[in-house]
Design a protein around this motif. Sequence first.
Motif, PDB file in Angstrom:
ATOM      1  N   ASN A 224       0.828  -1.219   0.000  1.00  0.00           N
ATOM      2  CA  ASN A 224       0.000   0.000   0.000  1.00  0.00           C
ATOM      3  C   ASN A 224       0.857   1.261   0.000  1.00  0.00           C
ATOM      4  O   ASN A 224       0.414   2.329  -0.407  1.00  0.00           O
ATOM      5  CB  ASN A 224      -0.908   0.031   1.241  1.00  0.00           C
ATOM      6  CG  ASN A 224      -1.744  -1.239   1.362  1.00  0.00           C
ATOM      7  OD1 ASN A 224      -2.047  -1.853   0.347  1.00  0.00           O
ATOM      8  ND2 ASN A 224      -2.100  -1.622   2.577  1.00  0.00           N
ATOM      9  N   ARG A 225       2.066   1.167   0.525  1.00  0.00           N
ATOM     10  CA  ARG A 225       2.942   2.338   0.673  1.00  0.00           C
ATOM     11  C   ARG A 225       3.745   2.651  -0.587  1.00  0.00           C
ATOM     12  O   ARG A 225       4.298   3.730  -0.709  1.00  0.00           O
ATOM     13  CB  ARG A 225       3.941   2.100   1.815  1.00  0.00           C
ATOM     14  CG  ARG A 225       3.329   2.034   3.177  1.00  0.00           C
ATOM     15  CD  ARG A 225       4.242   1.296   4.148  1.00  0.00           C
ATOM     16  NE  ARG A 225       5.591   1.817   4.167  1.00  0.00           N
ATOM     17  CZ  ARG A 225       6.018   2.782   4.968  1.00  0.00           C
ATOM     18  NH1 ARG A 225       5.193   3.330   5.825  1.00  0.00           N
ATOM     19  NH2 ARG A 225       7.265   3.204   4.929  1.00  0.00           N
ATOM     20  N   ARG A 226       3.833   1.671  -1.479  1.00  0.00           N
ATOM     21  CA  ARG A 226       4.758   1.778  -2.610  1.00  0.00           C
ATOM     22  C   ARG A 226       4.578   3.068  -3.415  1.00  0.00           C
ATOM     23  O   ARG A 226       5.541   3.740  -3.768  1.00  0.00           O
ATOM     24  CB  ARG A 226       4.555   0.553  -3.514  1.00  0.00           C
ATOM     25  CG  ARG A 226       5.619   0.297  -4.566  1.00  0.00           C
ATOM     26  CD  ARG A 226       6.946  -0.076  -3.958  1.00  0.00           C
ATOM     27  NE  ARG A 226       7.899   1.035  -3.991  1.00  0.00           N
ATOM     28  CZ  ARG A 226       9.020   1.070  -3.329  1.00  0.00           C
ATOM     29  NH1 ARG A 226       9.377   0.093  -2.533  1.00  0.00           N
ATOM     30  NH2 ARG A 226       9.822   2.113  -3.405  1.00  0.00           N
ATOM     31  N   LYS A 227       3.286   3.437  -3.660  1.00  0.00           N
ATOM     32  CA  LYS A 227       3.005   4.609  -4.502  1.00  0.00           C
ATOM     33  C   LYS A 227       3.532   5.891  -3.835  1.00  0.00           C
ATOM     34  O   LYS A 227       4.174   6.721  -4.477  1.00  0.00           O
ATOM     35  CB  LYS A 227       1.500   4.711  -4.748  1.00  0.00           C
ATOM     36  CG  LYS A 227       1.139   5.777  -5.770  1.00  0.00           C
ATOM     37  CD  LYS A 227      -0.364   5.876  -5.960  1.00  0.00           C
ATOM     38  CE  LYS A 227      -0.687   7.035  -6.894  1.00  0.00           C
ATOM     39  NZ  LYS A 227      -2.151   7.246  -7.005  1.00  0.00           N
ATOM     40  N   ILE A 228       3.280   6.049  -2.509  1.00  0.00           N
ATOM     41  CA  ILE A 228       3.734   7.254  -1.788  1.00  0.00           C
ATOM     42  C   ILE A 228       5.261   7.308  -1.776  1.00  0.00           C
ATOM     43  O   ILE A 228       5.864   8.361  -2.013  1.00  0.00           O
ATOM     44  CB  ILE A 228       3.181   7.270  -0.343  1.00  0.00           C
ATOM     45  CG1 ILE A 228       1.660   7.328  -0.376  1.00  0.00           C
ATOM     46  CG2 ILE A 228       3.732   8.441   0.450  1.00  0.00           C
ATOM     47  CD1 ILE A 228       0.989   7.230   0.984  1.00  0.00           C
ATOM     48  N   VAL A 229       5.898   6.142  -1.509  1.00  0.00           N
ATOM     49  CA  VAL A 229       7.370   6.072  -1.474  1.00  0.00           C
ATOM     50  C   VAL A 229       7.947   6.514  -2.814  1.00  0.00           C
ATOM     51  O   VAL A 229       8.884   7.332  -2.873  1.00  0.00           O
ATOM     52  CB  VAL A 229       7.851   4.641  -1.114  1.00  0.00           C
ATOM     53  CG1 VAL A 229       9.352   4.501  -1.330  1.00  0.00           C
ATOM     54  CG2 VAL A 229       7.499   4.311   0.327  1.00  0.00           C
ATOM     55  N   ASP A 230       7.360   5.994  -3.912  1.00  0.00           N
ATOM     56  CA  ASP A 230       7.862   6.352  -5.252  1.00  0.00           C
ATOM     57  C   ASP A 230       7.708   7.838  -5.535  1.00  0.00           C
ATOM     58  O   ASP A 230       8.599   8.474  -6.102  1.00  0.00           O
ATOM     59  CB  ASP A 230       7.106   5.538  -6.327  1.00  0.00           C
ATOM     60  CG  ASP A 230       7.516   4.066  -6.305  1.00  0.00           C
ATOM     61  OD1 ASP A 230       8.559   3.764  -5.680  1.00  0.00           O
ATOM     62  OD2 ASP A 230       6.800   3.227  -6.876  1.00  0.00           O
TER      63      ASP A 230
END
Length: 724
Positions: A224-230
């Motif tokens: 779920n965090r991948r998009k924000i991290v990117d």
Amino acid sequence: MWKIADTLELELPQDKLIRRLCTTLSGYLDQSQIDACIHAYEFGAAAHSGQFRKSGEAYICHPVSVAISLAEMRMDVNGIMAAILHDVIEDTPVTKKELATQFSEEVAELVDGVTKLTQIDSKSKSHAETQAENVRKMFLAMAKDLRVIMVKLADRLHNMQTLGAMPPEAKRRIARETLDIYAPIANRLGMSNIRHKLEALSFEVMYPRRHAVLKNAVKKARGNRRKIVDTIESSIKTRVEQAGLPSEVVGREKDIYSIYKKMLNKKISLEDVFDVYAFRIFCDNVDSCYRILGIVHNLYKPIPGRFKDYIALPKANGYQSLHTILMGPYGVPIEIQIRTHEMHRMAESGIAAHWLYKSEDDKSEKFQARANEWLRDLLEIQKSAGDSLEFIDNLKVDLFPQEVFVFTPKGGIIKIPRGGTVIDFAYAVHTDIGNACVSARIDKQLVPLQTKLENGVTVEVITASWARPNPLWLNYVVTAKARSSIRNYLKHFKQKEAISLGRRLLEKELQAMQLHLENIDDERIQAVLKVTSMHSLDELLEDIGLGNKMPFLIAKRLTQDNVNGAIKLDDNLQAQKSPLIIKGTEGMVINLAKCCRPIPGDPIIGFFNPGKGIVVHHYECRNSTEVRKKPTNWLDVEWSQDAVGDFPADLRLEILNRRGSLATIASTISELDSNIENVTVVDQDERVSIDQITLTVRDRVHLAQIMRRLKELSVVLKITRTKA
């Protein structure tokens, strides 16, 4: 390929491991050195022949695995050989002397440093004491050679990786020990790679269910965090590239044990921990680090009070980095660490960088220097520690530092743990300064010694030649060095005081018999020492001074013909003619009783208190009645004519209960050069208050002056001195 390859017929686990070791060693050692390691392997395999681990594999697999870990850190040839042989002294008949003959004195010393104290009688000592002895010995060996701890940490790591076959209780005990001692040591030496591995393995063993739950939750949350991290990573990269600064940005994954500790310490949920998005930015030089800090502070708003500069002020283990927390997009906090590539290498490898990167640069020397400085301090602490358990307590204090940086008057920086006091600072500068400190100035303002220090203050310690450590300091200090130095000083000071008092007491008894200690022949003294089971005259005098032996009984033994014979105590009563003269400032072996608080000029009596020395009471003290029935326990004492100092005395006052009464009394006492130490309200009604006041006086005359002046005050109805 190598010599070992010709002898291998069956591919056993140990054969695979030695092949792997040789392959790794070939990357940085020459053939003759690899041959020496193979010789160590053959010697170790023969010594451990027939020994198996609980998992069922040949025992030699363990030391070779330890050697592989060290080879990956590019440990030198002697360190690798010591790793392969590290259990032979403990688990086989091979001796240190044999190792020195077969290999070298250096290898033998390294192996001996890692070896546990097998000669400890585990029946007479608890497991904690045995383990404490082992750790203490390891630190002594570390102080000689840092490779000892490298071998020990690699040994502990492999043991943690292969705990599967152990009983659950033993697993938990080993994991607890790893978390308490070995992971913090790895951290203190800057070896965060090994530290994280040790912590993760220990956490899984200690709390398997918590570990499993957290691991699954982290796995689910990661997607779920991948998009924000990117998004964040892309924004930072773009801005840094626009500024023309070569760098690398990576999302930092928090390890499970760190998440667990944060949840536990801050009492927050996993969602709150995982709300923080962590990134590391690596660049080429220090100047770029600060420029990138400005860029990210322009990109996202920094959170006040959450910036730390570990580049200008490195941590005690040499760690360097800029840490900042920003408020990012979608209102999420972003934790950013900015450091050079070299700083990152050092942060991961720590002291291991001395071997790992030595071929590239010599900057790892500063890690070596820091580690050696820490070990020198530990060596000083262990010399003064009473026993191994005390040393371990001191070590644990030293292994968990959260630093505060303070300045000396000349601008030098001293690091002390958070919560440290002026006393800790004084001992950090030098033991002699700590022992002689009486006061201090913080930013030019006078402060008490127990004042806690804050970041950035300038501390000036005031010393005096007559000063000595106070036992009460042990309640304030937080550093291991300060605590062990104070204990050590007090222990030796009390011993010297006891010997001096013992000599005075014995001389007093001998004088009553018209003799002197120096006139008694050595044979008679040796005979008395034998009867009393003492090793030296000083030991006997110390025992007398501490009240464990009666001076007149020892005097009788020294003067009678039959040293072993019985002694008539009645004869002694006539012998006690001259009283012992005291000043009241002798130290820790002559104590003034708190029940009656005798002061110079009072009639006094002394009592032997075993282990503590002489307790001096007022002659009229009620507590002395019972003890006086035992003639062997008391002695005549008198105040010296030149007794000087401040002595506490208790007064009971009945005063009018009106505003300002106590202030009037206090100012009168102050005018007469006395000081109030304590005030207790015993009873009170609307009209009268009964107060108990403890004040300091020089002698009985001084006290009489104070009492006369207080009686003249209109607010004082009645005044008496309490003596019991």
